[in-house]
Write a protein that holds these residues in place. Structure first.
Motif, PDB file in Angstrom:
ATOM      1  N   GLY A  59       0.967  -1.206  -0.077  1.00  0.00           N
ATOM      2  CA  GLY A  59      -0.021   0.093   0.030  1.00  0.00           C
ATOM      3  C   GLY A  59       0.981   1.172  -0.035  1.00  0.00           C
ATOM      4  N   THR A  60       2.114   1.128   0.134  1.00  0.00           N
ATOM      5  CA  THR A  60       3.100   2.069   0.331  1.00  0.00           C
ATOM      6  C   THR A  60       3.774   2.472  -1.051  1.00  0.00           C
ATOM      7  OG1 THR A  60       2.935   2.445   2.488  1.00  0.00           O
ATOM      8  CG2 THR A  60       4.832   3.320   1.687  1.00  0.00           C
ATOM      9  N   THR A  61       4.809   1.391  -1.027  1.00  0.00           N
ATOM     10  CA  THR A  61       5.579   1.207  -2.240  1.00  0.00           C
ATOM     11  C   THR A  61       4.966   0.283  -3.486  1.00  0.00           C
ATOM     12  OG1 THR A  61       6.992  -0.644  -1.553  1.00  0.00           O
ATOM     13  CG2 THR A  61       7.545   1.338  -0.819  1.00  0.00           C
ATOM     14  N   SER A  62       4.176  -0.430  -3.013  1.00  0.00           N
ATOM     15  CA  SER A  62       3.535  -1.515  -3.713  1.00  0.00           C
ATOM     16  C   SER A  62       2.057  -1.710  -3.657  1.00  0.00           C
ATOM     17  CB  SER A  62       4.516  -2.811  -3.710  1.00  0.00           C
ATOM     18  OG  SER A  62       5.454  -2.693  -3.755  1.00  0.00           O
ATOM     19  N   SER A  63       1.350  -2.076  -4.696  1.00  0.00           N
ATOM     20  CA  SER A  63      -0.127  -2.143  -4.384  1.00  0.00           C
ATOM     21  C   SER A  63      -0.453  -3.471  -3.496  1.00  0.00           C
ATOM     22  CB  SER A  63      -1.038  -2.557  -5.875  1.00  0.00           C
ATOM     23  OG  SER A  63      -0.687  -3.874  -6.399  1.00  0.00           O
ATOM     24  N   THR A  64      -1.587  -3.345  -2.815  1.00  0.00           N
ATOM     25  CA  THR A  64      -2.219  -4.321  -1.832  1.00  0.00           C
ATOM     26  C   THR A  64      -2.189  -5.564  -2.738  1.00  0.00           C
ATOM     27  OG1 THR A  64      -2.781  -2.874  -0.188  1.00  0.00           O
ATOM     28  CG2 THR A  64      -3.717  -5.030  -0.151  1.00  0.00           C
ATOM     29  N   GLU A  65      -3.035  -5.384  -3.796  1.00  0.00           N
ATOM     30  CA  GLU A  65      -3.446  -6.446  -4.789  1.00  0.00           C
ATOM     31  C   GLU A  65      -2.350  -7.110  -5.328  1.00  0.00           C
ATOM     32  OE1 GLU A  65      -6.286  -7.185  -8.514  1.00  0.00           O
ATOM     33  OE2 GLU A  65      -5.511  -5.426  -8.277  1.00  0.00           O
ATOM     34  N   SER A  66      -1.191  -6.988  -5.584  1.00  0.00           N
ATOM     35  CA  SER A  66      -0.077  -7.399  -6.032  1.00  0.00           C
ATOM     36  C   SER A  66       0.345  -8.394  -4.818  1.00  0.00           C
ATOM     37  CB  SER A  66       1.072  -6.544  -6.330  1.00  0.00           C
ATOM     38  OG  SER A  66       1.841  -5.549  -5.407  1.00  0.00           O
ATOM     39  N   VAL A  67       0.306  -8.270  -3.847  1.00  0.00           N
ATOM     40  CA  VAL A  67       0.457  -9.141  -2.590  1.00  0.00           C
ATOM     41  C   VAL A  67      -0.436  -9.884  -2.113  1.00  0.00           C
ATOM     42  CG1 VAL A  67       1.311  -9.009  -0.121  1.00  0.00           C
ATOM     43  CG2 VAL A  67       2.005  -7.397  -1.580  1.00  0.00           C
ATOM     44  N   HIS A  68      -1.733  -9.562  -1.964  1.00  0.00           N
ATOM     45  CA  HIS A  68      -2.676 -10.429  -1.518  1.00  0.00           C
ATOM     46  C   HIS A  68      -3.158 -11.221  -2.784  1.00  0.00           C
ATOM     47  CE1 HIS A  68      -3.934  -9.033   2.674  1.00  0.00           C
ATOM     48  NE2 HIS A  68      -3.053  -8.129   2.344  1.00  0.00           N
ATOM     49  N   VAL A  69      -3.219 -10.693  -4.100  1.00  0.00           N
ATOM     50  CA  VAL A  69      -3.603 -11.602  -5.100  1.00  0.00           C
ATOM     51  C   VAL A  69      -2.446 -12.464  -5.767  1.00  0.00           C
ATOM     52  CG1 VAL A  69      -4.868 -11.950  -7.254  1.00  0.00           C
ATOM     53  CG2 VAL A  69      -5.599 -10.252  -5.803  1.00  0.00           C
ATOM     54  N   GLY A  70      -1.161 -11.755  -6.110  1.00  0.00           N
ATOM     55  CA  GLY A  70      -0.257 -12.336  -6.797  1.00  0.00           C
ATOM     56  C   GLY A  70       0.572 -13.222  -5.927  1.00  0.00           C
ATOM     57  N   LEU A  71       0.918 -12.658  -4.773  1.00  0.00           N
ATOM     58  CA  LEU A  71       2.103 -13.516  -4.039  1.00  0.00           C
ATOM     59  C   LEU A  71       1.419 -14.610  -3.233  1.00  0.00           C
ATOM     60  CD1 LEU A  71       4.658 -10.889  -2.604  1.00  0.00           C
ATOM     61  CD2 LEU A  71       4.837 -12.428  -4.481  1.00  0.00           C
ATOM     62  N   TYR A  72       0.004 -13.933  -2.625  1.00  0.00           N
ATOM     63  CA  TYR A  72      -0.656 -15.131  -1.849  1.00  0.00           C
ATOM     64  C   TYR A  72      -1.319 -16.202  -2.878  1.00  0.00           C
ATOM     65  CZ  TYR A  72      -1.053 -12.491   2.644  1.00  0.00           C
ATOM     66  OH  TYR A  72      -0.820 -11.711   3.891  1.00  0.00           O
ATOM     67  N   ALA A  73      -1.653 -15.966  -3.842  1.00  0.00           N
ATOM     68  CA  ALA A  73      -1.912 -17.187  -4.781  1.00  0.00           C
ATOM     69  C   ALA A  73      -0.736 -18.091  -5.166  1.00  0.00           C
ATOM     70  CB  ALA A  73      -2.614 -16.532  -6.068  1.00  0.00           C
ATOM     71  N   PHE A  74       0.525 -17.484  -5.362  1.00  0.00           N
ATOM     72  CA  PHE A  74       1.523 -18.291  -5.593  1.00  0.00           C
ATOM     73  C   PHE A  74       1.918 -19.263  -4.627  1.00  0.00           C
ATOM     74  CE2 PHE A  74       6.154 -18.844  -5.770  1.00  0.00           C
ATOM     75  CZ  PHE A  74       6.498 -19.361  -7.284  1.00  0.00           C
ATOM     76  N   ALA A  75       1.981 -18.589  -3.104  1.00  0.00           N
ATOM     77  CA  ALA A  75       2.385 -19.424  -2.186  1.00  0.00           C
ATOM     78  C   ALA A  75       1.323 -20.405  -1.556  1.00  0.00           C
ATOM     79  CB  ALA A  75       2.626 -18.388  -0.839  1.00  0.00           C
ATOM     80  N   ARG A  76      -0.015 -20.173  -1.696  1.00  0.00           N
ATOM     81  CA  ARG A  76      -1.111 -20.930  -1.155  1.00  0.00           C
ATOM     82  C   ARG A  76      -0.964 -22.459  -1.516  1.00  0.00           C
ATOM     83  NH1 ARG A  76      -5.903 -19.298   1.025  1.00  0.00           N
ATOM     84  NH2 ARG A  76      -7.204 -21.017   1.500  1.00  0.00           N
ATOM     85  N   PRO A  77      -0.894 -22.796  -2.748  1.00  0.00           N
ATOM     86  CA  PRO A  77      -0.649 -24.229  -3.253  1.00  0.00           C
ATOM     87  C   PRO A  77       0.629 -24.972  -2.869  1.00  0.00           C
ATOM     88  CG  PRO A  77      -0.491 -23.003  -4.999  1.00  0.00           C
ATOM     89  CD  PRO A  77      -0.923 -21.897  -4.154  1.00  0.00           C
ATOM     90  N   ARG A  78       1.569 -23.902  -2.748  1.00  0.00           N
ATOM     91  CA  ARG A  78       3.011 -24.434  -2.466  1.00  0.00           C
ATOM     92  C   ARG A  78       3.479 -24.769  -1.093  1.00  0.00           C
ATOM     93  NH1 ARG A  78       2.671 -21.528  -7.066  1.00  0.00           N
ATOM     94  NH2 ARG A  78       3.854 -22.214  -8.907  1.00  0.00           N
ATOM     95  N   LEU A  79       2.541 -24.304  -0.101  1.00  0.00           N
ATOM     96  CA  LEU A  79       2.896 -24.330   1.437  1.00  0.00           C
ATOM     97  C   LEU A  79       3.369 -25.849   1.525  1.00  0.00           C
ATOM     98  CD1 LEU A  79       0.671 -21.687   2.892  1.00  0.00           C
ATOM     99  CD2 LEU A  79       3.003 -21.773   3.149  1.00  0.00           C
ATOM    100  N   GLY A  80       2.228 -26.619   1.430  1.00  0.00           N
ATOM    101  CA  GLY A  80       2.444 -28.345   1.904  1.00  0.00           C
ATOM    102  C   GLY A  80       3.707 -28.905   1.476  1.00  0.00           C
ATOM    103  N   PRO A  81       3.839 -28.699  -0.117  1.00  0.00           N
ATOM    104  CA  PRO A  81       4.955 -29.492  -0.669  1.00  0.00           C
ATOM    105  C   PRO A  81       6.264 -28.743  -0.147  1.00  0.00           C
ATOM    106  CG  PRO A  81       3.155 -28.997  -2.235  1.00  0.00           C
ATOM    107  CD  PRO A  81       2.616 -28.311  -1.166  1.00  0.00           C
ATOM    108  N   TRP A  82       5.922 -27.534  -0.044  1.00  0.00           N
ATOM    109  CA  TRP A  82       7.641 -26.817   0.594  1.00  0.00           C
ATOM    110  C   TRP A  82       7.719 -27.272   2.076  1.00  0.00           C
ATOM    111  CZ3 TRP A  82      11.038 -23.858  -1.504  1.00  0.00           C
ATOM    112  CH2 TRP A  82      11.887 -23.213  -0.810  1.00  0.00           C
TER     113      TRP A  82
END
Length: 220
Positions: free
Chosen positions: A11-34
């Motif tokens: 929300g300051t340097t970067s959009s909230t959406e890029s974190v909550h949508v982009g990064l969260y979506a990337f991490a979510r299915p990878r947590l268990g395998p990781w």
């Protein structure tokens, strides 16, 4: 400009959406395998134990619930940070920054202003976020990195006193889109400025006594 400018990210340097949508979506299915692939890693093992242990499925259920409710839990931030760092290194992720950020950071750095980051995301996630942007590697401009593990909660004045002691400076400016974080920094004797980014969750927030800008280019 001299002294230190300390940056929030989301929300300051970067959009909230890029974190909550982009990064969260990337991490979510990878947590268990990781977790399964890195059970012997001390940092991963410590994160799993802090969650309460159990099977991978039980741990992931807790992590997903935290993600759904945007809980700033250290074990979640640790595991997400490791997954994101791998994604950035593999070229699968590129960080989003508002257009005014990179030019401002480079200008401040050239003028002798020292730059640091204080985010609820882990330091292991902060570094690759700044290193892999469409504007090139911005991590080379940042001298110090702080998160809730090495500094403390972002809404407590003690965290900003701890950072001030680490930086050893008296001219300290904190930039954030969250009024409560600015309140905590001000209580610790810092200068503050709020970011009212169009379309961001804090666009209509009450920043109280804090100066407010809509772009880094407006900072003087």
């Amino acid at each position: 400009m001299t002294g230190w400018t300390v940056l929030d990210i989301e929300g300051t340097t970067s959009s909230t959406e890029s974190v909550h949508v982009g990064l969260y979506a990337f991490a979510r299915p990878r947590l268990g395998p990781w977790i399964d692939a890195n059970r012997d890693d001390p940092e991963v093992r410590a994160a799993v134990e802090e969650i309460g242990g159990g099977t991978t499925e039980e741990v992931v259920k807790v992590l997903h619930d935290w993600m759904d409710h945007d809980v700033k839990a250290t074990p979640l931030k640790t595991l997400q940070g490791r997954i994101w760092a791998a994604g950035f290194a593999a070229g699968e992720l590129t960080a989003h920054f508002f257009p005014d950020v990179a030019p401002a950071l480079r200008a401040w750095h050239a003028e002798g202003r020292h730059l640091a980051v204080f985010s609820s995301g882990s330091v292991s996630a902060q570094r690759p976020w700044f290193a892999h942007t469409e504007d090139g590697d911005l991590s080379v401009l940042v001298e110090r990195w702080f998160d809730t593990v090495n500094a403390g909660p972002k809404r407590e004045a003690s965290s900003y006193r701890r950072i001030a002691a680490e930086l050893g400076g008296t001219d300290l400016l904190f930039l954030s889109d969250v009024p409560a974080e600015l309140d905590a920094a001000a209580a610790a004797g810092w200068r503050t400025t709020g970011l009212r980014r169009p379309g961001e969750p804090s666009e209509d927030a009450d920043f109280g006594p804090h100066p407010v800008v809509t772009s880094f280019g407006d900072l003087r």
